[in-house]
Write an enzyme that holds these catalytic residues in place. Structure first.
Site, PDB file in Angstrom:
ATOM      1  N   HIS A  30      -6.235  64.152 -11.493  1.00 46.16           N
ATOM      2  CA  HIS A  30      -5.360  63.491 -10.525  1.00 46.16           C
ATOM      3  C   HIS A  30      -5.867  63.924  -9.151  1.00 46.16           C
ATOM      4  O   HIS A  30      -6.283  65.075  -8.985  1.00 46.16           O
ATOM      5  CB  HIS A  30      -3.906  63.971 -10.610  1.00 46.16           C
ATOM      6  CG  HIS A  30      -3.220  63.757 -11.906  1.00 46.16           C
ATOM      7  ND1 HIS A  30      -3.360  64.602 -12.965  1.00 46.16           N
ATOM      8  CD2 HIS A  30      -2.352  62.806 -12.303  1.00 46.16           C
ATOM      9  CE1 HIS A  30      -2.607  64.181 -13.971  1.00 46.16           C
ATOM     10  NE2 HIS A  30      -1.988  63.085 -13.602  1.00 46.16           N
ATOM     11  N   ASP A  59      -4.655  67.287  -8.203  1.00 46.30           N
ATOM     12  CA  ASP A  59      -5.153  68.467  -8.943  1.00 46.30           C
ATOM     13  C   ASP A  59      -6.348  69.068  -8.231  1.00 46.30           C
ATOM     14  O   ASP A  59      -6.636  70.254  -8.362  1.00 46.30           O
ATOM     15  CB  ASP A  59      -5.702  68.112 -10.335  1.00 46.30           C
ATOM     16  CG  ASP A  59      -4.777  67.306 -11.177  1.00 46.30           C
ATOM     17  OD1 ASP A  59      -3.565  67.439 -10.997  1.00 46.30           O
ATOM     18  OD2 ASP A  59      -5.280  66.545 -12.032  1.00 46.30           O
TER      19      ASP A  59
HETATM   20  C1  XLS Z   1       2.003  62.689 -18.386  1.00 45.48           C
HETATM   21  C2  XLS Z   1       0.732  62.025 -18.535  1.00 45.48           C
HETATM   22  C3  XLS Z   1      -0.287  62.341 -17.457  1.00 45.48           C
HETATM   23  C4  XLS Z   1      -1.369  61.311 -17.478  1.00 45.48           C
HETATM   24  C5  XLS Z   1      -2.139  61.212 -16.223  1.00 45.48           C
HETATM   25  O1  XLS Z   1       2.830  62.676 -19.283  1.00 45.48           O
HETATM   26  O2  XLS Z   1       0.217  62.268 -19.794  1.00 45.48           O
HETATM   27  O3  XLS Z   1      -0.790  63.614 -17.589  1.00 45.48           O
HETATM   28  O4  XLS Z   1      -2.238  61.489 -18.534  1.00 45.48           O
HETATM   29  O5  XLS Z   1      -1.339  60.974 -15.125  1.00 45.48           O
END
Ligand code: XLS
Ligand code: NI
Ligand code: NI
Length: 436
Positions: A98, A101
């Site tokens: 993300h 991140d």
């Molecule tokens: C959350 C999601 C997230 C996605 C990416 O539940 O799994 O981590 O994979 O935004």
């Protein structure tokens, strides 16, 4: 500086007692004409691996990671160093991220974007040095309090605009890092109560947001595949991207079906009361299976626990669908998984990845045998044989109507059904899992 005190993780075979070795994952081993590495396309998740420290709703972090720093740029660079060292040592060829991140937000969007430019320059250098690639990027439109009512489904148009700007930048950096895909997970796109929600407007706005995103991607020449990641609930009570079938219907309704596929997460499937295989199958038969978030939930807990996948039964059936799909590329198997809060050693991270990689490697091997031996294909072919001739063929070819079927039914004296043999098939599946 080195962060991990182990060397490259090697394949040591099924009898190895070394926790820091692969027992099943042998990257260059050929399965059905492709290496395991090519089939599995493992990916590290930036958020769980480098940015999460074991905090939960009741308590602070428990995992003391040596890359944490007071200075946001230093910390972000440390994370890149740690992440690339980790991926290299585990032989993981892809990562997912993300935007938030990668580096903490600055004081305003401009400053945040400048920080993103700095850190993605640094990541790009590392990618060039190591050959590691970006599986997908995405935007975090859920953490910050500005998204408390949603992002592209917010009742507040300013939030909508901000979200668009953030996704625009996230697509740009994903392109810069040559990302193979770009993911939209719903975040807070959904609602908690209809007493204050205009679902119709929110869904129209959401669809328009996705349309603008794909138009922009085309405009700047981003070639990655767009993916929607379904999830039925959490953080909102009713997430709009509930499951594969609802996303498929949404994409059809808004004419987005040519541009989007789905990223299936095992734990989201189970939250929707589906099996992982069900979601993969629904995506595959509709031609929209894009990528996988490989993790597992806890059947006794009603939320997204994002555990490392160790369930061989589910992994086998997941790889069965992947093989039937002709592979998962340009997607891959991203470990959207975190170690438990009490797994506080740094090496627990590596061991968790190894467990997940071994589980899917074993699942791949078993699934390939099921395919070679046509175990289920033969059963299914026989079960539907009535559609290959006579009245069934007319139905399949759409050459009969209700009147014709009524006439045929009048002349039937006895309808004979055959056993589905479910337990026998489960026993055969077990035999493959136990022995292959
Ligand atoms: C959350 C999601 C997230 C996605 C990416 O539940 O799994 O981590 O994979 O935004
Ligand atoms: Ni996910
Ligand atoms: Ni999840």
């Amino acid at each position: 500086m080195k962060y991990f005190d182990f060397d490259e993780i090697k394949y040591e075979g099924t009898n190895s007692k070394n926790p820091l070795s692969f027992k099943e994952y042998n990257p260059k081993e050929l399965i059905l004409g492709k290496t395991m590495e090519e089939h599995l396309r493992f990916s590290m998740s930036w958020w769980h691996t480098l940015s999460s420290f074991g905090a939960d709703m009741f308590g602070e972090g428990t995992q003391n990671r040596p890359w944490i720093s007071e200075d946001p740029i230093t910390e972000a660079k440390n994370k890149v160093d740690a992440g690339f060292e980790f991926m290299q040592k585990l032989g993981i060829k892809y990562f997912c991220f993300h935007d938030r991140d990668l580096i903490k937000e600055g004081n305003n969007l401009k400053e945040t974007n400048e920080r993103l430019d700095i850190i993605t320059d640094y990541i790009k250098e590392k990618m060039d040095q190591t050959g590691i690639e970006c599986l997908w990027g995405t935007a975090n439109l859920f953490n910050n309090k500005r998204f408390m009512n949603g992002a592209s489904t917010s009742p507040n148009a300013d939030v909508y605009a901000y979200s668009a700007a953030q996704v625009k930048k996230a697509i740009e950096i994903t392109k810069k890092l040559n990302g193979k895909n770009y993911v939209f997970w719903g975040g807070r796109e959904g609602y908690d109560t209809l007493l204050n929600t205009d679902v119709s407007l929110e869904q129209n706005n959401f669809a328009y947001f996705l349309k603008m995103a794909k138009d922009y991607a085309i405009k700047i020449g981003f070639k990655g595949q767009f993916l929607i990641e379904p999830k039925p609930k959490e953080p909102t009570k009713h997430q709009y991207d509930f499951d594969v079938q609802s996303v498929y219907g949404f994409l059809l309704k808004y004419n987005l079906i040519d541009y989007f596929k789905v990223n299936i997460e095992a734990n989201h499937a189970t939250l929707a009361c589906h099996s992982f295989q069900h979601e993969l199958n629904m995506a595959r038969i509709n031609g929209i299976l894009g990528s996988i978030d490989a993790n597992q939930g806890d059947y006794l807990l009603g939320w997204d626990t994002d555990q490392f996948p160790t369930n061989i039964y589910d992994a086998t059936l997941a790889m069965y669908e992947v093989l039937k799909n002709g592979g998962i590329a340009p997607g891959g198997l991203n470990f959207d998984a975190k170690v438990r809060r009490s797994s506080s050693d740094l090496n627990d991270l590596a061991i968790a990845y190894i467990a997940g990689m071994d589980t899917f490697a074993k699942g791949l091997k078993i699934a390939s045998k099921l395919i070679i031996d046509k175990v289920f294909d033969n059963v299914i072919e026989k079960r539907y044989a009535s559609y290959n001739e006579g009245i069934g063929k007319l139905i399949k070819e759409k050459k009969i109507d209700f009147e014709g079927l009524e006439e045929y039914a009048y002349n039937l004296d006895e309808i004979k059904n055959e056993s589905g043999h479910q337990e026998m098939l489960e026993a055969i599946l077990n035999q493959y899992i136990f022995n292959k």
